[in-house]
Scaffold this motif. Structure first.
Motif, mmCIF file in Angstrom:
data_model
loop_
_atom_site.group_PDB
_atom_site.id
_atom_site.type_symbol
_atom_site.label_atom_id
_atom_site.label_comp_id
_atom_site.label_asym_id
_atom_site.label_seq_id
_atom_site.Cartn_x
_atom_site.Cartn_y
_atom_site.Cartn_z
ATOM 1 N N LEU A 208 0.823 -1.211 0.000
ATOM 2 C CA LEU A 208 0.000 0.000 0.000
ATOM 3 C C LEU A 208 0.857 1.261 0.000
ATOM 4 C CD1 LEU A 208 -2.613 -0.996 2.747
ATOM 5 C CD2 LEU A 208 -3.063 -0.823 0.291
ATOM 6 N N PHE A 209 2.106 1.113 0.477
ATOM 7 C CA PHE A 209 2.961 2.278 0.694
ATOM 8 C C PHE A 209 3.931 2.522 -0.452
ATOM 9 C CE2 PHE A 209 2.593 0.033 4.942
ATOM 10 C CZ PHE A 209 1.474 0.740 5.350
ATOM 11 N N ASP A 210 4.348 3.790 -0.555
ATOM 12 C CA ASP A 210 5.395 4.153 -1.496
ATOM 13 C C ASP A 210 6.749 3.984 -0.798
ATOM 14 O OD1 ASP A 210 3.431 4.934 -3.350
ATOM 15 O OD2 ASP A 210 3.278 6.924 -2.423
ATOM 16 N N GLY A 211 7.812 4.121 -1.556
ATOM 17 C CA GLY A 211 9.146 4.096 -0.952
ATOM 18 C C GLY A 211 9.816 2.742 -1.014
ATOM 19 N N GLU A 212 11.115 2.754 -0.721
ATOM 20 C CA GLU A 212 11.932 1.545 -0.827
ATOM 21 C C GLU A 212 12.321 0.945 0.511
ATOM 22 O OE1 GLU A 212 12.811 -0.147 -3.588
ATOM 23 O OE2 GLU A 212 11.449 1.216 -4.619
ATOM 24 N N TYR A 213 12.145 1.711 1.597
ATOM 25 C CA TYR A 213 12.615 1.241 2.898
ATOM 26 C C TYR A 213 11.490 1.243 3.938
ATOM 27 C CZ TYR A 213 17.184 2.075 0.778
ATOM 28 O OH TYR A 213 18.274 2.050 -0.057
ATOM 29 N N PHE A 214 11.580 0.263 4.851
ATOM 30 C CA PHE A 214 10.553 0.089 5.874
ATOM 31 C C PHE A 214 11.200 -0.254 7.213
ATOM 32 C CE2 PHE A 214 8.924 -0.941 1.766
ATOM 33 C CZ PHE A 214 7.603 -0.501 1.736
ATOM 34 N N THR A 215 10.495 0.070 8.294
ATOM 35 C CA THR A 215 10.920 -0.406 9.610
ATOM 36 C C THR A 215 10.007 -1.569 9.987
ATOM 37 O OG1 THR A 215 9.491 1.246 10.678
ATOM 38 C CG2 THR A 215 11.815 1.789 10.450
ATOM 39 N N PHE A 216 10.621 -2.618 10.497
ATOM 40 C CA PHE A 216 9.854 -3.767 10.948
ATOM 41 C C PHE A 216 9.577 -3.600 12.437
ATOM 42 C CE2 PHE A 216 10.076 -8.235 12.717
ATOM 43 C CZ PHE A 216 8.744 -8.522 12.444
ATOM 44 N N VAL A 217 8.310 -3.484 12.793
ATOM 45 C CA VAL A 217 7.907 -3.356 14.194
ATOM 46 C C VAL A 217 7.449 -4.731 14.646
ATOM 47 C CG1 VAL A 217 6.353 -2.215 15.820
ATOM 48 C CG2 VAL A 217 7.227 -0.960 13.829
ATOM 49 N N ARG A 218 8.204 -5.352 15.529
ATOM 50 C CA ARG A 218 7.911 -6.736 15.915
ATOM 51 C C ARG A 218 6.930 -6.836 17.080
ATOM 52 N NH1 ARG A 218 12.038 -9.329 15.542
ATOM 53 N NH2 ARG A 218 13.424 -7.752 14.647
ATOM 54 N N ASN A 219 6.744 -5.731 17.797
ATOM 55 C CA ASN A 219 5.848 -5.786 18.961
ATOM 56 C C ASN A 219 5.151 -4.452 19.133
ATOM 57 O OD1 ASN A 219 4.583 -6.747 21.277
ATOM 58 N ND2 ASN A 219 6.309 -6.230 22.607
ATOM 59 N N GLY A 220 4.204 -4.177 18.229
ATOM 60 C CA GLY A 220 3.465 -2.917 18.305
ATOM 61 C C GLY A 220 2.300 -3.027 19.268
ATOM 62 N N LYS A 221 1.330 -2.148 19.125
ATOM 63 C CA LYS A 221 0.166 -2.156 20.014
ATOM 64 C C LYS A 221 -0.575 -3.474 19.877
ATOM 65 C CE LYS A 221 -3.607 0.803 21.514
ATOM 66 N NZ LYS A 221 -4.312 2.094 21.306
ATOM 67 N N GLY A 222 -0.881 -4.091 21.030
ATOM 68 C CA GLY A 222 -1.566 -5.382 21.009
ATOM 69 C C GLY A 222 -0.658 -6.529 20.595
#
Length: 340
Positions: A208-222
């Protein structure tokens, strides 16, 4: 065998602690618990447990000070609404009182539809104080000395707890995402494990997102995992920060306690919304109201209350919501998107 000391009895603090710790179900499926009707007696998130325990201790302190004759949770229950009303009268925000009502509901098994459930004050957007204007704590925060942190937050939109957990290995590229989607695509849907399905959905959301880089969030809300796009003119600086951090080390060893993390997160959300939003006039009138017979725009979100009449693009709100780690677009409208 030692003889049990029958004169010993647990105090209120220990009784409440045992009650809440006994409900811990971290890592279990809330959806499955709802299906079996057992979710009422479980707490699925550590952060939720921590919040409930924190406010439960405030309740216990109140009981000890004002109703010392109560030595059991059962006897203290009748003072729950009295305490919550005192908290509301003290000027605590509606959000805090709502949280405390939920904590008491979990402690005593009181459901929101119960006639005895405390009716806290309504939450209003105009009453939000956090990240609105200057605060006393801002005097102790140097924007110059924390320039890189500010740019990082505005480009990643992470919560404070997510920033604290972020590791050098949590940088993900679009090519890595596409490669893993291709791998999972080769596995028949009926053969995928629940873990595979969950990860497959997360990876597809990243499209869904633009761009080439992402952060992986392993333990977000819930406890949810997600991939959030890195955006803005400081993308290369943010990526460099990741790459200069060893895989298992924290990207940020220290995060200033006065940093307005929620404010930077709101800027991130607004930027993502703007980059995906269509002009409201261009969104088609694609549905017909059964009552009036008038056509309307089903893809347009109409704000209420203090922002009544403001219209937002639902599809852009969904993209924004996914990036932030929320499931409801209304949360984005009420708490993040600003200045439009």
């Amino acid at each position: 065998m030692g003889r049990r000391n029958k004169s010993y009895s647990k105090d209120l603090h220990q009784q409440a602690y045992d009650r809440l710790t006994g409900m811990q179900a971290f890592g279990e499926s809330k959806k499955a618990a709802v299906a079996t009707g057992t979710e009422k007696d479980k707490i699925f998130s550590y952060n939720t447990y921590k919040s409930y325990w924190k406010h439960t201790k405030y309740f216990i302190k109140y009981i000890k000070e004002h109703h010392p004759e109560c030595t059991t949770l059962k006897s203290a229950r009748k003072f729950v609404n009295e305490w919550l009303q005192v908290r509301a009268d003290q000027g605590l925000s509606a959000w805090t009182v709502q949280l405390e009502a939920k904590a008491m509901g979990k402690l005593y098994g009181i459901q929101p539809d119960d006639e005895n459930y405390f009716k806290p004050p309504k939450r209003k957007r105009e009453d939000i104080k956090r990240s609105r204007g200057d605060r006393v704590r801002d005097r102790h925060f140097s924007k110059t000395n924390n320039d890189e942190l500010i740019k990082f937050c505005r480009g990643t939109g992470l919560r404070r707890c997510e920033l604290e957990q972020l590791r050098g290995k949590d940088l993900v590229t679009r090519s890595q995402i596409e490669k893993e989607i291709s791998r999972l695509d080769t596995i028949p849907a009926e053969s995928r494990t629940p873990v595979d399905e969950k990860r497959f959905t997360m990876l597809q959301d990243a499209r869904l997102f633009d761009g080439e880089y992402f952060t992986f969030v392993r333990n977000g809300k819930g406890g949810r995992e997600r991939l959030s796009p890195i955006i803005g003119q400081n993308t290369e600086q943010i990526v460099e920060r990741f790459r200069n951090t060893p895989p298992e080390e924290k990207v940020w060893q220290h995060i200033h306690k006065s940093a307005d993390i929620h404010g930077y997160r709101a800027e991130y959300a607004t930027a993502i919304y703007r980059s995906h939003a269509r002009d409201i006039k261009e969104i088609p009138f694609d549905r017909v109201n059964r009552g009036t017979g008038r056509r309307y725009q089903s893809e347009v979100y109409v704000c209420r209350k203090d922002e009544a009449g403001k219209k937002l693009d639902k599809s852009a709100m969904l993209v924004c919501s996914k990036a932030l780690g929320h499931n409801r677009i209304s949360v984005v409208a009420d708490n993040y998107i600003r200045g439009l």
